[in-house]
Design an enzyme around this catalytic site. Structure first.
Site, PDB file in Angstrom:
ATOM      1  N   THR A 240       4.451   2.710   5.589  1.00 22.12           N
ATOM      2  CA  THR A 240       3.087   2.190   5.654  1.00 22.12           C
ATOM      3  C   THR A 240       2.259   3.068   6.584  1.00 22.12           C
ATOM      4  OG1 THR A 240       1.677   0.424   6.563  1.00 22.12           O
ATOM      5  CG2 THR A 240       3.927   0.469   7.350  1.00 22.12           C
TER       6      THR A 240
ATOM      7  N   ARG B  65       0.851  -5.021  -5.194  1.00 23.68           N
ATOM      8  CA  ARG B  65       1.026  -6.207  -4.348  1.00 23.68           C
ATOM      9  C   ARG B  65       1.213  -7.355  -5.337  1.00 23.68           C
ATOM     10  NH1 ARG B  65      -0.587  -4.145   0.633  1.00 23.68           N
ATOM     11  NH2 ARG B  65      -2.365  -2.739   0.605  1.00 23.68           N
TER      12      ARG B  65
ATOM     13  N   ASP C  99      -0.080   2.045   8.336  1.00 23.18           N
ATOM     14  CA  ASP C  99      -0.534   1.243   9.486  1.00 23.18           C
ATOM     15  C   ASP C  99       0.400   1.296  10.694  1.00 23.18           C
ATOM     16  OD1 ASP C  99      -2.658   0.511   7.978  1.00 23.18           O
ATOM     17  OD2 ASP C  99      -2.109  -1.597   7.748  1.00 23.18           O
TER      18      ASP C  99
ATOM     19  N   ASP D 124       2.667  -0.668  11.487  1.00 21.80           N
ATOM     20  CA  ASP D 124       2.722  -1.989  12.116  1.00 21.80           C
ATOM     21  C   ASP D 124       4.067  -2.678  11.901  1.00 21.80           C
ATOM     22  OD1 ASP D 124       2.290  -2.225   9.420  1.00 21.80           O
ATOM     23  OD2 ASP D 124       0.873  -3.873   9.566  1.00 21.80           O
TER      24      ASP D 124
ATOM     25  N   ASP E 221       5.577  -4.536   6.128  1.00 16.08           N
ATOM     26  CA  ASP E 221       6.169  -5.826   6.503  1.00 16.08           C
ATOM     27  C   ASP E 221       6.052  -6.883   5.402  1.00 16.08           C
ATOM     28  OD1 ASP E 221       3.475  -6.095   6.905  1.00 16.08           O
ATOM     29  OD2 ASP E 221       3.669  -7.280   8.747  1.00 16.08           O
TER      30      ASP E 221
ATOM     31  N   ARG F 292      -5.111  -2.969   8.917  1.00 18.92           N
ATOM     32  CA  ARG F 292      -5.504  -4.354   8.658  1.00 18.92           C
ATOM     33  C   ARG F 292      -5.173  -5.279   9.830  1.00 18.92           C
ATOM     34  NH1 ARG F 292      -3.781  -5.944   3.078  1.00 18.92           N
ATOM     35  NH2 ARG F 292      -1.885  -5.043   3.914  1.00 18.92           N
TER      36      ARG F 292
ATOM     37  N   GLY G 184       0.844  -1.209   0.000  1.00 21.07           N
ATOM     38  CA  GLY G 184       0.000   0.000   0.000  1.00 21.07           C
ATOM     39  C   GLY G 184       0.870   1.246   0.000  1.00 21.07           C
TER      40      GLY G 184
END
Ligand code: F6P
Length: 318
Positions: free
Chosen positions: A121, A67, A123, A125, A98, A167, A6
């Site tokens: 990202t 992706r 996120d 994460d 990741d 997500r 993303g």
């Protein structure tokens, strides 16, 4: 260099930093289009200083992203390796999350290509860094949108369930939720308890607090914003509950100052990694200092939500 997974606001600032720092130190820098897809398809071209002019302020990624399923297969990765060799390219900068780092770990192990990652990202994460490129812009976009919803929510005395991105991680929900005064924040890291939400709604109703904001991270395990709305409505049929999914609006827009800054620093240090032969790491920032975390650790370890933040949500929403 490629951007993968993303996109996130600030990726362009990182691309610019890698190109200009690379040229400064005498490297040739090539841009790979559409992430690992372009690597496999040999969609690669040399970048000069001018080719990254006027992009620092733009969201998205000029290298585009994807992706790529083919990169999961050995044959795809081998094709990518052959394209790099053919062009005399002997190092790879991967800007992504990741999933993109996982691909890099495998690729570097199989073909002995030195890889350096840059954490990009929305996120946030990725284990081992306080910041990832795009997170700050995304939460600020979410906060701006939630503030607007709050106006209409307040005018109607309604309950709103707002779904933000994330997500596998609840960072966007947690940060934007605290910053907008949410009463409940539901995240993938914690099981959702509808009964306790209903209890808190009834309790606030008694105190004539009719406005209630519930922020749900996309990856929350109960089933997302509509499912949460349905479950609450079942127990509180008279409550007026509306849902809003913020969606991809959070991924776009001009990067914030912070995202441009960390992207520029990370890009610069990613090139330095090649000078120092510090390979198969990603560039992260901890306590405002650069850190080089083995890509392998980054993909194996998950960051932990600070439980105290959830306590803060409860206390401040009273
Ligand atoms: O990049 C991270 C992210 O925005 C997640 O928060 C979200 O779940 C996912 O990407 C959406 O991906 P796509 O744009 O491919 O639907």
């Amino acid at each position: 260099m490629l951007t993968s997974g993303g996109d996130s606001p600030g990726m362009n600032a990182a691309i610019r930093a890698v190109v200009r720092t690379g040229i400064y130190y005498g490297f040739e820098v090539h841009g790979i289009m559409r992430g690992y897809q372009g690597l496999i398809e040999d969609d690669i071209s040399k970048l000069d200083s001018r080719s990254v002019a006027n992009i620092i302020q733009r969201g998205g990624t000029v290298l585009k992203t994807a992706r790529c399923k083919e990169f999961f297969d050995y044959e795809g990765r081998k094709q990518g390796y052959q394209n790099l060799k053919k062009r005399g390219i002997n190092g790879l900068v991967i800007i992504g999350g990741d999933g993109s780092f996982r691909g890099a770990v495998q690729f570097s192990q199989e073909f002995n290509i030195p890889c350096v990652g840059i954490a990009g990202t929305i996120d946030k994460d990725i284990y081992g860094t306080d910041f990832t490129i795009g997170f700050d812009t995304a939460v600020n976009t979410a906060v701006e949108a939630i503030d607007k919803i709050r106006d209409t929510m307040d005018a109607h005395d309604r309950i709103f369930v707002i779904e933000v991105m994330g997500r596998d991680a609840g960072y966007i929900a947690l940060h934007s939720g605290i910053a907008t005064g949410a009463e409940n924040i539901l995240i993938p890291e914690r099981a959702t308890n509808i009964d306790s939400i209903v209890e808190s709604l009834r309790e606030t109703e008694k105190r004539k607090k009719l406005v209630n904001l519930i922020i749900v991270a996309e990856g929350e395990k109960f089933g997302g914003a509509y499912e949460v709305q349905r479950a609450i409505s079942e127990k509180m049929p008279d409550a007026e509950i509306r849902v809003c999914i913020l969606g991809h609006i959070q991924r776009g827009g001009a990067p914030s100052c912070l995202d441009r800054l960390i992207a520029s620093r990370m890009g610069y240090h990613a090139v330095e990694c090649f000078l120092e032969e510090r390979y198969n790491v990603f560039v992260g920032i901890l306590n405002n200092k650069m850190h080089y975390i083995p890509l392998e650790n980054a993909v194996k370890t998950k960051g932990k939500i600070n439980e105290e933040w959830l306590k803060i949500v409860k206390i401040l929403a009273s």
